[in-house]
Scaffold this motif. Sequence first.
Motif, PDB file in Angstrom:
ATOM      1  N   ARG A  10       0.813  -1.215   0.000  1.00  0.00           N
ATOM      2  CA  ARG A  10       0.000   0.000   0.000  1.00  0.00           C
ATOM      3  C   ARG A  10       0.848   1.267   0.000  1.00  0.00           C
ATOM      4  NH1 ARG A  10      -3.102  -3.517   3.361  1.00  0.00           N
ATOM      5  NH2 ARG A  10      -5.099  -4.010   2.355  1.00  0.00           N
ATOM      6  N   ASP A  11       2.124   1.146   0.287  1.00  0.00           N
ATOM      7  CA  ASP A  11       2.975   2.325   0.243  1.00  0.00           C
ATOM      8  C   ASP A  11       3.684   2.485  -1.101  1.00  0.00           C
ATOM      9  OD1 ASP A  11       4.475   0.092   0.488  1.00  0.00           O
ATOM     10  OD2 ASP A  11       5.867   0.903   1.998  1.00  0.00           O
ATOM     11  N   GLN A  12       3.379   1.590  -2.057  1.00  0.00           N
ATOM     12  CA  GLN A  12       3.972   1.687  -3.381  1.00  0.00           C
ATOM     13  C   GLN A  12       3.258   2.778  -4.173  1.00  0.00           C
ATOM     14  OE1 GLN A  12       6.530  -0.039  -4.879  1.00  0.00           O
ATOM     15  NE2 GLN A  12       6.248   1.285  -6.660  1.00  0.00           N
ATOM     16  N   PRO A  13       3.953   3.802  -4.650  1.00  0.00           N
ATOM     17  CA  PRO A  13       3.283   4.879  -5.403  1.00  0.00           C
ATOM     18  C   PRO A  13       2.852   4.401  -6.787  1.00  0.00           C
ATOM     19  CG  PRO A  13       5.649   5.220  -5.379  1.00  0.00           C
ATOM     20  CD  PRO A  13       5.390   4.063  -4.475  1.00  0.00           C
ATOM     21  N   PHE A  14       1.602   4.709  -7.131  1.00  0.00           N
ATOM     22  CA  PHE A  14       1.073   4.435  -8.460  1.00  0.00           C
ATOM     23  C   PHE A  14       0.446   5.723  -8.989  1.00  0.00           C
ATOM     24  CE2 PHE A  14       1.024   0.217  -6.566  1.00  0.00           C
ATOM     25  CZ  PHE A  14       1.546  -0.567  -7.581  1.00  0.00           C
ATOM     26  N   LEU A  15       0.367   5.855 -10.272  1.00  0.00           N
ATOM     27  CA  LEU A  15      -0.243   7.013 -10.910  1.00  0.00           C
ATOM     28  C   LEU A  15      -1.310   6.542 -11.891  1.00  0.00           C
ATOM     29  CD1 LEU A  15       2.876   9.228 -11.719  1.00  0.00           C
ATOM     30  CD2 LEU A  15       1.220   9.583  -9.899  1.00  0.00           C
ATOM     31  N   LEU A  16      -2.443   7.195 -11.855  1.00  0.00           N
ATOM     32  CA  LEU A  16      -3.426   6.944 -12.896  1.00  0.00           C
ATOM     33  C   LEU A  16      -2.888   7.476 -14.220  1.00  0.00           C
ATOM     34  CD1 LEU A  16      -6.738   7.949 -11.086  1.00  0.00           C
ATOM     35  CD2 LEU A  16      -6.171   5.680 -11.920  1.00  0.00           C
ATOM     36  N   PRO A  17      -3.320   6.908 -15.338  1.00  0.00           N
ATOM     37  CA  PRO A  17      -2.858   7.440 -16.634  1.00  0.00           C
ATOM     38  C   PRO A  17      -3.156   8.929 -16.737  1.00  0.00           C
ATOM     39  CG  PRO A  17      -4.031   5.379 -16.943  1.00  0.00           C
ATOM     40  CD  PRO A  17      -4.212   5.762 -15.510  1.00  0.00           C
ATOM     41  N   PRO A  18      -2.279   9.713 -17.322  1.00  0.00           N
ATOM     42  CA  PRO A  18      -2.523  11.161 -17.429  1.00  0.00           C
ATOM     43  C   PRO A  18      -3.729  11.500 -18.292  1.00  0.00           C
ATOM     44  CG  PRO A  18      -0.600  10.511 -18.706  1.00  0.00           C
ATOM     45  CD  PRO A  18      -0.991   9.326 -17.897  1.00  0.00           C
ATOM     46  N   ASP A  19      -4.121  10.616 -19.190  1.00  0.00           N
ATOM     47  CA  ASP A  19      -5.290  10.843 -20.042  1.00  0.00           C
ATOM     48  C   ASP A  19      -6.497  10.186 -19.373  1.00  0.00           C
ATOM     49  OD1 ASP A  19      -7.225  11.086 -21.970  1.00  0.00           O
ATOM     50  OD2 ASP A  19      -5.925  10.513 -23.627  1.00  0.00           O
ATOM     51  N   MET A  20      -7.490  10.990 -19.011  1.00  0.00           N
ATOM     52  CA  MET A  20      -8.666  10.467 -18.311  1.00  0.00           C
ATOM     53  C   MET A  20      -9.435   9.461 -19.153  1.00  0.00           C
ATOM     54  SD  MET A  20     -11.611  12.712 -16.404  1.00  0.00           S
ATOM     55  CE  MET A  20     -10.405  13.502 -15.355  1.00  0.00           C
ATOM     56  N   ARG A  21      -9.287   9.525 -20.470  1.00  0.00           N
ATOM     57  CA  ARG A  21      -9.995   8.597 -21.347  1.00  0.00           C
ATOM     58  C   ARG A  21      -9.465   7.172 -21.215  1.00  0.00           C
ATOM     59  NH1 ARG A  21      -9.267  12.165 -26.674  1.00  0.00           N
ATOM     60  NH2 ARG A  21      -7.263  12.405 -25.600  1.00  0.00           N
ATOM     61  N   GLU A  22      -8.316   7.015 -20.562  1.00  0.00           N
ATOM     62  CA  GLU A  22      -7.761   5.686 -20.349  1.00  0.00           C
ATOM     63  C   GLU A  22      -8.160   5.105 -18.991  1.00  0.00           C
ATOM     64  OE1 GLU A  22      -3.568   5.658 -20.978  1.00  0.00           O
ATOM     65  OE2 GLU A  22      -3.677   6.742 -22.874  1.00  0.00           O
ATOM     66  N   TRP A  23      -8.903   5.860 -18.203  1.00  0.00           N
ATOM     67  CA  TRP A  23      -9.295   5.368 -16.879  1.00  0.00           C
ATOM     68  C   TRP A  23     -10.367   4.282 -16.976  1.00  0.00           C
ATOM     69  CZ3 TRP A  23      -9.818  10.219 -13.213  1.00  0.00           C
ATOM     70  CH2 TRP A  23      -8.564  10.860 -13.122  1.00  0.00           C
ATOM     71  N   LEU A  24     -11.160   4.353 -18.014  1.00  0.00           N
ATOM     72  CA  LEU A  24     -12.244   3.388 -18.192  1.00  0.00           C
ATOM     73  C   LEU A  24     -12.181   2.835 -19.610  1.00  0.00           C
ATOM     74  CD1 LEU A  24     -15.211   5.303 -16.511  1.00  0.00           C
ATOM     75  CD2 LEU A  24     -14.075   3.266 -15.615  1.00  0.00           C
TER      76      LEU A  24
END
Length: 538
Positions: A10-24
């Motif tokens: 849980r302490d591993q940093p992750f980033l959502l894709p910078p393009d919101m269209r790739e979230w779903l």
Amino acid sequence: MAKGYRPVLRDQPFLLPPDMREWLPAGHAVWLVIRAVEGHLDTSAFHAARRTGGAGAAGYDPDMLVTLLVWAYANGVTSSRRIEAACAADVSFRVICAGGAPDHVTIARFRAGFPGAVEALFAGVLALCARLGMGALGTVALDGMKIAANASVAANRTEERLRKLAADAVAAHVAADAAEDELFGEGRRGDEVPPGAADPGSRDARIRRALAELEAEREAARAAREQQAREYLAAGGRARGVPPQQVAVAAAAARLERARAARAAQIAGLEKRAAGPGAAGRRRDRPRAGIEDYCLVKAAREALAAAQARGAAAEREAAHQQGQRKGPVRNITDPDSRLMPVRGGGFIQGYNAQNVTSSDGLIIATRLTGDTADTRWYQPMTAAAQHAAAVIAANPPAGPGHAAGGRIGLVLADAGYLSQDNLTSPGPDRLIAAGKRRDARRPGPQRSRGGQPWTSPAITAMIARLATPQGSAAYRQRSHIAETPHGQIKHNMGIRRLAMRGKPKAAAEWTFITTVHNLFKAISSGHLTPQTLTALPS
């Protein structure tokens, strides 16, 4: 067999894709809702209610707020606070907001402005569905659905209790004013509310409103009874049917007097004839009964005695019931809501939603009512359905094969809508059941809910039509067409209670719920897809 477990870091940093269209995924339904609202629905009524150009921060786009509420209601989230929480925790909600999540106050205020704007959205979604090839109107079904109000059954009060609450509120205000005058001086309280900040929907106002509605309802019922009595007496007591209770004795007395007068005139005519010229040569008349011994006078006298006995019994029963029952009630949380009987027994505090559904599952007309019965809503709802049919006809699909043609072929309704007027009123062909579901299509004499046999020619003809193979097969479609949307809203969307209070806001919220149902019906049926949206003009 697995040799171990995957690490939970849980302490591993992750980033959502910078393009919101790739979230779903590209095929996710939220993208269809966003495109439909922003590119194919008229939301100008919502924009007109917003103010821009003044001082302060920029407001939220009404298109985004409409999309957010559509998605929330489709997923059974109706609380403004839960919607606010979802905007931070749910990816689909975050995509709709594009990172700018509104708070629950903004959401609640926007939803409070639904009356006057949501009707255009309902019509817009209906037109969109029609352009996609939906809206089969060959057979439609009308049915009512009880929906709980945002009020508790325990908040109902009788007129006596409402009067006591109103009197207690006045006494409390007087006592508070006297205490504040003594503490702060004449005319000041020390905590004055700024002008315009008082809440018009306070509890005291709701109590006064509920009390006024009960008084108006009682006066209207009394006026209706008096008018019915006047009309019966104006007809000389000769009107067909059972006379109103309040004039039954007077009507029976009038019939007795007419019978006596008629017998007296008959005797006088016979005596005049016997004393006239040539009477000596005639056969002597048979012995004649006197006025009080005449058969019709006796019958009228017995009818008067029976009416008097019934009146006395009714007065005793009314006095007994007055001591047993509490009388009509009003809810002090939502005075417009009513106690609604539900299937299986019991009551809920709510409304009765009237819906007309097409054979492919679209709710083409809807009204939220406070009536426990359905009968008087048949004609208004069929008129609304015909208006919806015109909207569907004005928005034909781009492709071939739309068979409905914008005309309603057959209306199906259960026994709650049965009446002589509803069967004979102008409009589309109809099949209305004449009994409960188990005997709606059974041949033979049917009986009303009061146990009396139907005598209306229109009802008799409907019973005969339902007994035919064609009528029975057509009526069997009613349950599937009418009740499937109700199950979709209550079970799949999870909406069993309205969030708004008061008839205008509650009705607007219900219209919005049916709008969401129609939009997602188009998605689930495969009519609304990225390809079909691209083919449609914006």
